[in-house]
Write a protein that holds these residues in place. Structure first.
Motif, PDB file in Angstrom:
ATOM      1  N   HIS A  45       0.828  -1.212   0.000  1.00 54.01           N
ATOM      2  CA  HIS A  45       0.000   0.000   0.000  1.00 54.01           C
ATOM      3  C   HIS A  45       0.859   1.258   0.000  1.00 54.01           C
ATOM      4  CE1 HIS A  45      -3.524  -2.438   0.672  1.00 54.01           C
ATOM      5  NE2 HIS A  45      -2.834  -3.107   1.571  1.00 54.01           N
ATOM      6  N   GLY A  46       0.275   2.344  -0.482  1.00 54.33           N
ATOM      7  CA  GLY A  46       0.961   3.626  -0.478  1.00 54.33           C
ATOM      8  C   GLY A  46       1.719   3.883  -1.765  1.00 54.33           C
ATOM      9  N   VAL A  47       2.509   4.938  -1.747  1.00 57.32           N
ATOM     10  CA  VAL A  47       3.283   5.348  -2.918  1.00 57.32           C
ATOM     11  C   VAL A  47       4.657   4.680  -2.855  1.00 57.32           C
ATOM     12  CG1 VAL A  47       4.323   7.303  -4.145  1.00 57.32           C
ATOM     13  CG2 VAL A  47       2.070   7.553  -3.082  1.00 57.32           C
ATOM     14  N   TRP A  48       4.969   3.929  -3.901  1.00 55.42           N
ATOM     15  CA  TRP A  48       6.261   3.257  -4.042  1.00 55.42           C
ATOM     16  C   TRP A  48       6.754   3.515  -5.457  1.00 55.42           C
ATOM     17  CZ3 TRP A  48       8.967   0.149  -0.534  1.00 55.42           C
ATOM     18  CH2 TRP A  48       8.332  -0.039   0.684  1.00 55.42           C
ATOM     19  N   GLY A  49       7.964   3.996  -5.610  1.00 60.20           N
ATOM     20  CA  GLY A  49       8.521   4.254  -6.928  1.00 60.20           C
ATOM     21  C   GLY A  49       7.721   5.273  -7.724  1.00 60.20           C
ATOM     22  N   GLY A  50       7.026   6.143  -7.025  1.00 59.78           N
ATOM     23  CA  GLY A  50       6.273   7.200  -7.683  1.00 59.78           C
ATOM     24  C   GLY A  50       4.862   6.819  -8.090  1.00 59.78           C
ATOM     25  N   LEU A  51       4.422   5.599  -7.760  1.00 55.37           N
ATOM     26  CA  LEU A  51       3.087   5.150  -8.137  1.00 55.37           C
ATOM     27  C   LEU A  51       2.305   4.676  -6.915  1.00 55.37           C
ATOM     28  CD1 LEU A  51       3.959   2.978 -11.275  1.00 55.37           C
ATOM     29  CD2 LEU A  51       3.153   5.338 -11.243  1.00 55.37           C
ATOM     30  N   THR A  52       1.008   4.941  -6.920  1.00 55.10           N
ATOM     31  CA  THR A  52       0.136   4.418  -5.873  1.00 55.10           C
ATOM     32  C   THR A  52      -0.177   2.960  -6.198  1.00 55.10           C
ATOM     33  OG1 THR A  52      -1.894   5.005  -7.035  1.00 55.10           O
ATOM     34  CG2 THR A  52      -0.951   6.688  -5.552  1.00 55.10           C
ATOM     35  N   ALA A  53      -0.724   2.233  -5.237  1.00 55.02           N
ATOM     36  CA  ALA A  53      -1.109   0.840  -5.473  1.00 55.02           C
ATOM     37  C   ALA A  53      -2.106   0.755  -6.618  1.00 55.02           C
ATOM     38  CB  ALA A  53      -1.676   0.224  -4.200  1.00 55.02           C
ATOM     39  N   HIS A  54      -3.021   1.695  -6.678  1.00 55.64           N
ATOM     40  CA  HIS A  54      -4.017   1.721  -7.761  1.00 55.64           C
ATOM     41  C   HIS A  54      -3.331   1.890  -9.115  1.00 55.64           C
ATOM     42  CE1 HIS A  54      -7.805   2.552  -9.794  1.00 55.64           C
ATOM     43  NE2 HIS A  54      -7.204   3.579 -10.354  1.00 55.64           N
ATOM     44  N   GLU A  55      -2.377   2.793  -9.204  1.00 59.02           N
ATOM     45  CA  GLU A  55      -1.664   3.021 -10.468  1.00 59.02           C
ATOM     46  C   GLU A  55      -0.833   1.808 -10.860  1.00 59.02           C
ATOM     47  OE1 GLU A  55      -1.180   7.836 -10.225  1.00 59.02           O
ATOM     48  OE2 GLU A  55       0.172   6.584  -9.045  1.00 59.02           O
ATOM     49  N   ARG A  56      -0.195   1.160  -9.877  1.00 60.04           N
ATOM     50  CA  ARG A  56       0.573  -0.057 -10.183  1.00 60.04           C
ATOM     51  C   ARG A  56      -0.353  -1.135 -10.714  1.00 60.04           C
ATOM     52  NH1 ARG A  56       2.758   1.517  -5.280  1.00 60.04           N
ATOM     53  NH2 ARG A  56       1.812  -0.226  -4.169  1.00 60.04           N
TER      54      ARG A  56
END
Length: 80
Positions: A45-56
């Motif tokens: 969850h959260g922002v990782w590598g500039g993307l949110t879980a939804h975007e990933r």
């Protein structure tokens, strides 16, 4: 910097993504999130590598077969 900006549900998703854009380990961070999420039932969850879980999820498919819906409070970043 407040690390809470990177957590899902934070009102600071844009701030987190801005930090990520200039981070020298952004690619490695995203790779780690995707590798973790490849495990069945796992969602980072959260922002990782500039993307949110939804975007990933939108870019790479549902992680481990689990839909990522944790970013509803970061919805303003999805249209960006």
């Amino acid at each position: 910097m407040d690390p809470e900006i990177f957590t899902s549900g934070s009102r600071s998703c844009r701030a987190a993504k801005k930090v990520c854009m200039s981070c020298p380990v952004r690619a490695e961070c995203l790779k780690e999130a995707l590798e973790f999420e490849a495990e069945p039932g796992s969602v980072r969850h959260g922002v990782w590598g500039g993307l949110t879980a939804h975007e990933r999820t939108q870019l790479f498919g549902e992680p481990g077969g689990v839909a990522a819906h944790d970013d509803d409070r970061c919805a303003e970043t999805h249209a960006s």
